[in-house]
Design an enzyme around this catalytic site. Sequence first.
Site, PDB file in Angstrom:
ATOM      1  N   TYR A  43       0.837  -1.207   0.000  1.00 42.72           N
ATOM      2  CA  TYR A  43       0.000   0.000   0.000  1.00 42.72           C
ATOM      3  C   TYR A  43       0.863   1.246   0.000  1.00 42.72           C
ATOM      4  O   TYR A  43       1.906   1.297   0.659  1.00 42.72           O
ATOM      5  CB  TYR A  43      -0.876  -0.027   1.252  1.00 42.72           C
ATOM      6  CG  TYR A  43      -1.737   1.189   1.496  1.00 42.72           C
ATOM      7  CD1 TYR A  43      -2.851   1.443   0.712  1.00 42.72           C
ATOM      8  CD2 TYR A  43      -1.462   2.064   2.539  1.00 42.72           C
ATOM      9  CE1 TYR A  43      -3.672   2.544   0.949  1.00 42.72           C
ATOM     10  CE2 TYR A  43      -2.270   3.157   2.797  1.00 42.72           C
ATOM     11  CZ  TYR A  43      -3.375   3.394   1.992  1.00 42.72           C
ATOM     12  OH  TYR A  43      -4.181   4.476   2.236  1.00 42.72           O
ATOM     13  N   ASP A  58      -0.851  15.808   5.849  1.00 42.04           N
ATOM     14  CA  ASP A  58      -1.844  15.195   4.967  1.00 42.04           C
ATOM     15  C   ASP A  58      -3.115  16.041   4.974  1.00 42.04           C
ATOM     16  O   ASP A  58      -4.118  15.695   5.602  1.00 42.04           O
ATOM     17  CB  ASP A  58      -2.128  13.768   5.438  1.00 42.04           C
ATOM     18  CG  ASP A  58      -3.095  13.032   4.528  1.00 42.04           C
ATOM     19  OD1 ASP A  58      -3.219  13.422   3.351  1.00 42.04           O
ATOM     20  OD2 ASP A  58      -3.721  12.055   4.994  1.00 42.04           O
ATOM     21  N   ASP A  85      -3.600   5.143  -2.229  1.00 40.55           N
ATOM     22  CA  ASP A  85      -4.499   6.151  -1.662  1.00 40.55           C
ATOM     23  C   ASP A  85      -4.626   7.300  -2.664  1.00 40.55           C
ATOM     24  O   ASP A  85      -3.669   8.028  -2.924  1.00 40.55           O
ATOM     25  CB  ASP A  85      -3.907   6.639  -0.344  1.00 40.55           C
ATOM     26  CG  ASP A  85      -4.745   7.696   0.351  1.00 40.55           C
ATOM     27  OD1 ASP A  85      -5.755   8.144  -0.224  1.00 40.55           O
ATOM     28  OD2 ASP A  85      -4.376   8.072   1.486  1.00 40.55           O
ATOM     29  N   ASP A  87      -6.854   9.816  -2.315  1.00 47.64           N
ATOM     30  CA  ASP A  87      -7.542  10.939  -1.659  1.00 47.64           C
ATOM     31  C   ASP A  87      -8.953  11.109  -2.243  1.00 47.64           C
ATOM     32  O   ASP A  87      -9.714  10.159  -2.305  1.00 47.64           O
ATOM     33  CB  ASP A  87      -6.720  12.219  -1.786  1.00 47.64           C
ATOM     34  CG  ASP A  87      -5.492  12.219  -0.883  1.00 47.64           C
ATOM     35  OD1 ASP A  87      -5.401  11.342  -0.008  1.00 47.64           O
ATOM     36  OD2 ASP A  87      -4.625  13.079  -1.048  1.00 47.64           O
ATOM     37  N   HIS A 113      -8.088   3.648  -3.561  1.00 50.15           N
ATOM     38  CA  HIS A 113      -9.309   4.014  -2.840  1.00 50.15           C
ATOM     39  C   HIS A 113      -9.517   5.508  -2.973  1.00 50.15           C
ATOM     40  O   HIS A 113      -8.572   6.300  -3.002  1.00 50.15           O
ATOM     41  CB  HIS A 113      -9.308   3.544  -1.382  1.00 50.15           C
ATOM     42  CG  HIS A 113      -8.275   4.134  -0.480  1.00 50.15           C
ATOM     43  ND1 HIS A 113      -8.339   5.421   0.002  1.00 50.15           N
ATOM     44  CD2 HIS A 113      -7.163   3.593   0.078  1.00 50.15           C
ATOM     45  CE1 HIS A 113      -7.319   5.650   0.806  1.00 50.15           C
ATOM     46  NE2 HIS A 113      -6.575   4.558   0.867  1.00 50.15           N
ATOM     47  N   GLU A 115     -12.138   8.722  -1.546  1.00 44.85           N
ATOM     48  CA  GLU A 115     -12.909   8.980  -0.341  1.00 44.85           C
ATOM     49  C   GLU A 115     -13.970  10.053  -0.534  1.00 44.85           C
ATOM     50  O   GLU A 115     -13.972  10.777  -1.534  1.00 44.85           O
ATOM     51  CB  GLU A 115     -11.968   9.377   0.796  1.00 44.85           C
ATOM     52  CG  GLU A 115     -11.257  10.702   0.580  1.00 44.85           C
ATOM     53  CD  GLU A 115     -10.084  10.874   1.526  1.00 44.85           C
ATOM     54  OE1 GLU A 115     -10.077  11.881   2.270  1.00 44.85           O
ATOM     55  OE2 GLU A 115      -9.161  10.033   1.520  1.00 44.85           O
ATOM     56  N   CYS A 123      -6.730  14.380   7.728  1.00 42.49           N
ATOM     57  CA  CYS A 123      -6.433  13.010   8.126  1.00 42.49           C
ATOM     58  C   CYS A 123      -7.705  12.372   8.672  1.00 42.49           C
ATOM     59  O   CYS A 123      -8.487  13.018   9.390  1.00 42.49           O
ATOM     60  CB  CYS A 123      -5.338  13.010   9.198  1.00 42.49           C
ATOM     61  SG  CYS A 123      -5.132  11.425  10.041  1.00 42.49           S
ATOM     62  N   ARG A 158     -13.803   4.694   0.051  1.00 35.41           N
ATOM     63  CA  ARG A 158     -13.567   4.986   1.478  1.00 35.41           C
ATOM     64  C   ARG A 158     -14.592   6.005   1.946  1.00 35.41           C
ATOM     65  O   ARG A 158     -14.834   7.015   1.279  1.00 35.41           O
ATOM     66  CB  ARG A 158     -12.151   5.530   1.669  1.00 35.41           C
ATOM     67  CG  ARG A 158     -11.923   6.138   3.052  1.00 35.41           C
ATOM     68  CD  ARG A 158     -10.507   6.593   3.241  1.00 35.41           C
ATOM     69  NE  ARG A 158     -10.440   7.753   4.125  1.00 35.41           N
ATOM     70  CZ  ARG A 158      -9.314   8.292   4.597  1.00 35.41           C
ATOM     71  NH1 ARG A 158      -8.148   7.775   4.255  1.00 35.41           N
ATOM     72  NH2 ARG A 158      -9.358   9.345   5.375  1.00 35.41           N
ATOM     73  N   GLU A 188     -13.536   4.324   7.381  1.00 32.38           N
ATOM     74  CA  GLU A 188     -12.447   4.926   8.141  1.00 32.38           C
ATOM     75  C   GLU A 188     -12.888   5.298   9.552  1.00 32.38           C
ATOM     76  O   GLU A 188     -14.048   5.625   9.798  1.00 32.38           O
ATOM     77  CB  GLU A 188     -11.936   6.180   7.407  1.00 32.38           C
ATOM     78  CG  GLU A 188     -10.808   6.924   8.105  1.00 32.38           C
ATOM     79  CD  GLU A 188      -9.530   6.132   8.252  1.00 32.38           C
ATOM     80  OE1 GLU A 188      -9.575   5.025   8.849  1.00 32.38           O
ATOM     81  OE2 GLU A 188      -8.477   6.617   7.789  1.00 32.38           O
ATOM     82  N   ASN A 210      -8.795  -0.527   8.719  1.00 28.80           N
ATOM     83  CA  ASN A 210      -7.558   0.253   8.783  1.00 28.80           C
ATOM     84  C   ASN A 210      -6.985   0.188  10.192  1.00 28.80           C
ATOM     85  O   ASN A 210      -7.470   0.854  11.103  1.00 28.80           O
ATOM     86  CB  ASN A 210      -7.834   1.705   8.383  1.00 28.80           C
ATOM     87  CG  ASN A 210      -6.563   2.537   8.326  1.00 28.80           C
ATOM     88  OD1 ASN A 210      -5.466   2.001   8.323  1.00 28.80           O
ATOM     89  ND2 ASN A 210      -6.727   3.844   8.276  1.00 28.80           N
TER      90      ASN A 210
END
Length: 296
Positions: A43, A58, A85, A87, A113, A115, A123, A158, A188, A210
């Site tokens: 990942y 982040d 990821d 985002d 993924h 989101e 975050c 996500r 998440e 996660n």
Amino acid sequence: MASGSAGAAFRSALAQESPLQVVGTINAHHALLAQRAGFRAIYLSGGGVAAGSLGLPDLGISNLDDVLTDVRRITDVCNTPLLVDADTGFGASAFNIARTVKSLTKFGAAGMHIEDQVGAKRCGHRPNKDVVSTQEMVDRIRAAVDARPDDQFVIMARTDALAVEGLSATLDRAQAYAEAGADMIFAEAVTELSMYTDFARRTQRPVLANMTEFGLTPLQTVDALRDAGVSLVLYPLSAFRAMNRAAEQVFTAIRRDGTQEGVVELMQTRAELYDRIGYHEFERRLDELYARSRGQ
């Protein structure tokens, strides 16, 4: 695309291991170490790219090109399927999301993924998150699914809505995301083990847990997560955090003591490094090339 694609390899790994352990690899060397340790999937964290490659938080500051640089470096040397990821998709429009999907596929990623946070994201384990409407996220997923050149490339949805809207509304969202074409679900900041069971039953999709340290989600064993219906277990930054702690200890010791002698035991040896990156094989091939060019 052929059955030998990265996405197909990721799906095969999921079929072979239950739940599938997916470990975060901050760079190409860590990818090789994870592969050596036997992980079937790896990942690349968006937070890891921001902090590790850019030295930034982040908060949606890093962009697609930043991520692609690290993806390419990993996939150039490691064939373990890589989940990335993405985002919020690196842009507000369907065209931005399509570009993200096509670029990640081209650079060798197995899946991504995306989101449901707003563009100015945070975050997932920090307060004051905000999410877009269910319909806007559904549009993101549909754009991603429609754009993929390989139907085996994994589109994982996500949701960060749990901390914002509660469990019932988030389950509704997850179901809508699955119906929009998401292959897998990433809930998440889950706070209770039983919630994973709710997501798995409601969506009928593989659910990712996660297991990030120092966050809102209690750490669980693989066995406990399997019993809760989890299909994938993510450890996004575990090695990165350990690496950072070791680096700080080494820097502090050298500055304080004027020598690294007291922290050598923390270090990977030269022989170990050469073994992990195949140094001697590269050297052997170089020697053969020089020998041929000199007519030996």
